[in-house]
Design a protein around this motif. Sequence first.
Motif, PDB file in Angstrom:
ATOM      1  N   VAL A  33      41.437  27.271  41.746  1.00  0.00           N
ATOM      2  CA  VAL A  33      42.359  28.409  41.759  1.00  0.00           C
ATOM      3  C   VAL A  33      43.809  27.939  41.575  1.00  0.00           C
ATOM      4  CG1 VAL A  33      43.248  30.306  43.167  1.00  0.00           C
ATOM      5  CG2 VAL A  33      40.782  29.821  43.128  1.00  0.00           C
ATOM      6  N   ALA A  34      44.113  26.770  42.137  1.00  0.00           N
ATOM      7  CA  ALA A  34      45.475  26.238  42.003  1.00  0.00           C
ATOM      8  C   ALA A  34      45.799  25.943  40.538  1.00  0.00           C
ATOM      9  CB  ALA A  34      45.620  24.965  42.840  1.00  0.00           C
ATOM     10  N   TYR A  35      44.818  25.340  39.818  1.00  0.00           N
ATOM     11  CA  TYR A  35      45.037  25.092  38.387  1.00  0.00           C
ATOM     12  C   TYR A  35      45.299  26.390  37.639  1.00  0.00           C
ATOM     13  CZ  TYR A  35      43.471  20.195  38.490  1.00  0.00           C
ATOM     14  OH  TYR A  35      43.374  18.856  38.717  1.00  0.00           O
ATOM     15  N   THR A  59      36.776  27.428  44.319  1.00  0.00           N
ATOM     16  CA  THR A  59      37.392  26.400  45.158  1.00  0.00           C
ATOM     17  C   THR A  59      38.913  26.471  45.043  1.00  0.00           C
ATOM     18  OG1 THR A  59      37.358  24.761  43.391  1.00  0.00           O
ATOM     19  CG2 THR A  59      35.426  24.843  44.825  1.00  0.00           C
ATOM     20  N   PRO A  60      39.619  26.058  46.119  1.00  0.00           N
ATOM     21  CA  PRO A  60      41.097  26.116  46.088  1.00  0.00           C
ATOM     22  C   PRO A  60      41.698  25.274  44.964  1.00  0.00           C
ATOM     23  CG  PRO A  60      40.285  25.506  48.286  1.00  0.00           C
ATOM     24  CD  PRO A  60      39.095  25.586  47.416  1.00  0.00           C
ATOM     25  N   GLU A  61      41.100  24.112  44.670  1.00  0.00           N
ATOM     26  CA  GLU A  61      41.632  23.263  43.596  1.00  0.00           C
ATOM     27  C   GLU A  61      41.618  24.021  42.275  1.00  0.00           C
ATOM     28  OE1 GLU A  61      39.259  22.510  45.650  1.00  0.00           O
ATOM     29  OE2 GLU A  61      39.407  20.470  46.454  1.00  0.00           O
ATOM     30  N   ASP A  70      46.340  29.257  38.779  1.00  0.00           N
ATOM     31  CA  ASP A  70      47.642  29.821  39.167  1.00  0.00           C
ATOM     32  C   ASP A  70      48.779  29.136  38.440  1.00  0.00           C
ATOM     33  OD1 ASP A  70      46.972  31.829  40.760  1.00  0.00           O
ATOM     34  OD2 ASP A  70      47.308  30.797  42.677  1.00  0.00           O
ATOM     35  N   HIS A  71      48.702  27.825  38.413  1.00  0.00           N
ATOM     36  CA  HIS A  71      49.773  27.055  37.787  1.00  0.00           C
ATOM     37  C   HIS A  71      49.924  27.446  36.315  1.00  0.00           C
ATOM     38  CE1 HIS A  71      52.469  23.684  37.082  1.00  0.00           C
ATOM     39  NE2 HIS A  71      51.797  23.493  35.952  1.00  0.00           N
ATOM     40  N   TRP A  82      48.841  30.148  34.839  1.00  0.00           N
ATOM     41  CA  TRP A  82      49.251  31.546  34.718  1.00  0.00           C
ATOM     42  C   TRP A  82      50.767  31.679  34.854  1.00  0.00           C
ATOM     43  CZ3 TRP A  82      48.737  35.947  32.715  1.00  0.00           C
ATOM     44  CH2 TRP A  82      49.322  37.082  33.265  1.00  0.00           C
ATOM     45  N   LYS A  83      51.348  30.938  35.824  1.00  0.00           N
ATOM     46  CA  LYS A  83      52.805  30.997  36.007  1.00  0.00           C
ATOM     47  C   LYS A  83      53.527  30.517  34.757  1.00  0.00           C
ATOM     48  CE  LYS A  83      53.303  31.158  40.947  1.00  0.00           C
ATOM     49  NZ  LYS A  83      52.073  30.568  41.543  1.00  0.00           N
ATOM     50  N   ASP A 140      40.807  30.841  33.294  1.00  0.00           N
ATOM     51  CA  ASP A 140      39.744  30.257  34.121  1.00  0.00           C
ATOM     52  C   ASP A 140      38.662  29.607  33.252  1.00  0.00           C
ATOM     53  OD1 ASP A 140      38.680  32.802  33.309  1.00  0.00           O
ATOM     54  OD2 ASP A 140      37.136  32.526  34.846  1.00  0.00           O
TER      55      ASP A 140
END
Lengths: 269, 260
Positions: free
Chosen positions: B237-239, B233-235, B241-242, B244-245, B195
């Motif tokens: 968090v999406a980054y 923000t969702p944007e 998550d991506h 992290w995967k 993050d």
Amino acid sequence: MADAALTEAQTQPGWGSSLASGLKARAWGLGSIAGGLLIWELISRFLVGNKLFLAAPSQVVVAFIELTRSGELSKHIYISGLEFLLGYSVACILGILLGLAMAQSTSAKQALQPWVSGLYATPTVALAPLFILWFGIGIMSKVVVVAVLVIFPVVINTEAGLRTTSPQLIETVRSFGANARQIFFKVALPSALPFIFAGLKLGIGRGLIGVVVAELFGSRAGLGQLISQSAETFNMPALFAGVTILAAAGIAMTSGFGWLERKLLPWRE
Amino acid sequence: MDMPVKLSVDKLTKKYNTLEVLRSISAEIHRGEFVSIVGPSGCGKTTFLRIVGGLEKANSGEVRLDGRVLTGPGSDRGFVFQQDNLLPWRTVLDNTEIGPEIGGYRNADQRKKTLKLLKLVGLAGFENYFPRQLSGGMRQRVNLARALAVDPDLLLMDEPFSALDAQTREIMQTELLRIWEEGRKTVLFVTHQIDEAVYLSDRVFVFARRPGCINEIMEIDLPRPRPLSMKRTPEFVAYVDHIWKLIEEDVRASVLEEHA
Ligand SMILES: Nc1ncnc2c1ncn2[C@@H]1O[C@H](COP(=O)(O)OP(=O)(O)O)[C@@H](O)[C@H]1O
Ligand SMILES: [Mg+2]
């Protein structure tokens, strides 16, 4: 942000409280000394009662005044002081230089280490008679004894201080393009200074022992000579006067060093 | 990015004896860009940064700054270390001016710049403090000011906030962005916190481990200035998550190894 930074700063103890606690500590120390002297006075007056075995503090004071009046004391102090000062200075300069050499070069370190460790562990003060044989009964032999006793802790501490310089700090100045000389003067030497100071401080006590012992083995003047002469004539008050001066000199020099250290190295706790 | 290339890394490889730490890393960083490197511990992030800083030699490959091949350390790069590495016997001011001092230009002119810099990092009034009198966050500010004092073309930061508590770290992140907006230096920032990387950067290099190499380069298309609330923000968090995967497997492997 400045406010946040301010609250982040470590709070320092106020002047008032540090002064009060200083006085308190001193009061205990002074009280302890006064009590000790009182017990000493009482024991020597009423329990021993013989000046040949133990002199009371009051008798030591009288002897001190008499020795000062006759000019004898200042002569002894001058001679012993000179011997100490010369030997101590030579040992400090040579010791720091040798320590630097050992830290800078591995071959110097390997060549000197066995001698330094061996002689530091040896009670070299036992060699005092030998030095008197070699260098005579004058001040030279005492200067040598003092120097031999003082030099080893100075060498060892200087070398250890330089060797334990943090590699991270060296790397930091290297990242700014520092050359070897800058690394030495801006990092290694300042970080070794507390160690060097500790070595110099250790040297004070050893140097004083050197002066006295060397004079005991043969001398024309000096506090050690005063002590041995007083012992031979069973003049205990004069003997104690000599010892007291040595003790005072040791305490004064050690605390003087402490003061100098706080002045020169204010960044330490 | 239409800015000119500031730093270019070409087929960089590093081995410690038989351990292959970095394998053929190539990348370009543009002027004024904020790039973070994330990856599991032990993947070679520090090694990479140290090579760019000239503190370590690569086995093969090249690093160029403004087209010049780098061969050693220099004041064209400012290094912010993971531990603050402040010289304990120097005050905040003297620590900050160590770079100019080594470079031989520690003068009245520089003093004015240094005082401005200390104000910028929030240390006005602390010039004469010794490091032991400062908190961890303040020491890292000095660490940053010291790197900025040589006015480097490239700022190299190795997990500078990892030793700070979570709140202080978030404050320092916003502070870093504020300071960065002032001069828009090119920054290469190493972290293991995803993050943190997303919040700070224009692009994130995701490193894979054993041997370390760039697994993916992510453009972070979030508007600036970025308030801390953006992290929810969702944007954003999406980054996170991506990324992290991408590194999850590697992180698991490195954690298992550390406990083995
Ligand atoms: N000087 C060194 N000698 C030998 N191995 C090293 C050295 N420095 C780092 N390594 C190894 O290289 C790998 C990468 O280290 P590092 O770059 O510090 O990783 P990171 O910063 O990503 O955690 C680790 O396995 C580490 O043990
Ligand atoms: Mg690292």
